[in-house]
Design a protein around this motif. Sequence first.
Motif, PDB file in Angstrom:
ATOM      1  N   ASP A  11     -11.595 -48.194   3.438  1.00  0.00           N
ATOM      2  CA  ASP A  11     -12.491 -47.515   2.439  1.00  0.00           C
ATOM      3  C   ASP A  11     -13.977 -47.542   3.014  1.00  0.00           C
ATOM      4  N   LEU A  35     -15.154 -44.937  -8.347  1.00  0.00           N
ATOM      5  CA  LEU A  35     -14.861 -46.229  -8.587  1.00  0.00           C
ATOM      6  C   LEU A  35     -16.289 -47.011  -8.660  1.00  0.00           C
ATOM      7  N   ASP A  38     -17.798 -46.223 -12.056  1.00  0.00           N
ATOM      8  CA  ASP A  38     -17.012 -47.123 -13.046  1.00  0.00           C
ATOM      9  C   ASP A  38     -17.662 -48.593 -12.950  1.00  0.00           C
ATOM     10  N   LEU A  39     -17.667 -49.086 -11.883  1.00  0.00           N
ATOM     11  CA  LEU A  39     -18.294 -50.327 -11.789  1.00  0.00           C
ATOM     12  C   LEU A  39     -19.444 -50.486 -12.446  1.00  0.00           C
ATOM     13  N   ASN A  44     -21.097 -53.747 -13.186  1.00  0.00           N
ATOM     14  CA  ASN A  44     -21.249 -54.567 -11.874  1.00  0.00           C
ATOM     15  C   ASN A  44     -21.741 -53.982 -11.211  1.00  0.00           C
ATOM     16  N   LEU A  50     -17.665 -54.066  -5.634  1.00  0.00           N
ATOM     17  CA  LEU A  50     -17.042 -52.966  -5.165  1.00  0.00           C
ATOM     18  C   LEU A  50     -16.058 -53.472  -3.847  1.00  0.00           C
ATOM     19  N   LYS A  52     -14.507 -55.929  -3.802  1.00  0.00           N
ATOM     20  CA  LYS A  52     -13.006 -56.499  -4.364  1.00  0.00           C
ATOM     21  C   LYS A  52     -11.858 -55.336  -4.525  1.00  0.00           C
ATOM     22  N   HIS A  53     -12.338 -54.359  -4.900  1.00  0.00           N
ATOM     23  CA  HIS A  53     -11.621 -53.199  -5.314  1.00  0.00           C
ATOM     24  C   HIS A  53     -11.114 -52.311  -4.167  1.00  0.00           C
ATOM     25  N   CYS A  54     -11.431 -52.389  -2.793  1.00  0.00           N
ATOM     26  CA  CYS A  54     -11.343 -51.522  -1.814  1.00  0.00           C
ATOM     27  C   CYS A  54     -11.032 -52.086  -0.522  1.00  0.00           C
TER      28      CYS A  54
END
Length: 178
Positions: A11, A35, A38-39, A44, A50, A52-54
């Motif tokens: 990503d 994403l 949203d964060l 955040n 970020l 942590k999510h990709c």
Amino acid sequence: MLRGLTVPDVDLVLPVARGFRQPLAAGYRTSLARLITDLVAEGNLRPGMLFKHCQVLQLEDTELLADAALARYDPKLDSVVNINTPEDYAEAHARPPAEITVQCFGALAGDGRRGPRPVRAATLDEAASGVGLTLDRQVVAALNGDQLTRDGQVPLVAGDSVVFSSGDGGSADLRRPR
């Protein structure tokens, strides 16, 4: 494939220069926009949230410098130096400007300015001054073959190529063919 990841799996590519993550110099997939939105809406705001999510591919110094162009133009990875203190700023400010290539065309090519030549310059104004010119209404610059400008504050980096021509309307010929 890099470190067990294929390009579609990644990503973002995160440089880790001299042991420090460089999120401003990272390459992000545009598909991360939702994403990120949203964060941010959740409060955040740190890049680490970020990550942590990709799927993140981190490239250390040796991996970054395996790229021939980067190794040639930025062998010390100066383009991602952190400046957090007045001392850091003074040290960065004391470094010599990058070496770029300058060429003059048309009427500006006289007075010993014919042919490409290396110049150390941090801005277009400095590049013009390096070949005895003033960037003004009479002179236009083409940066790396396609950005025509008279803005002397445009920053330059190692490897840039600047072409100066008289600003009489013939400067469109300086653009690279597409």
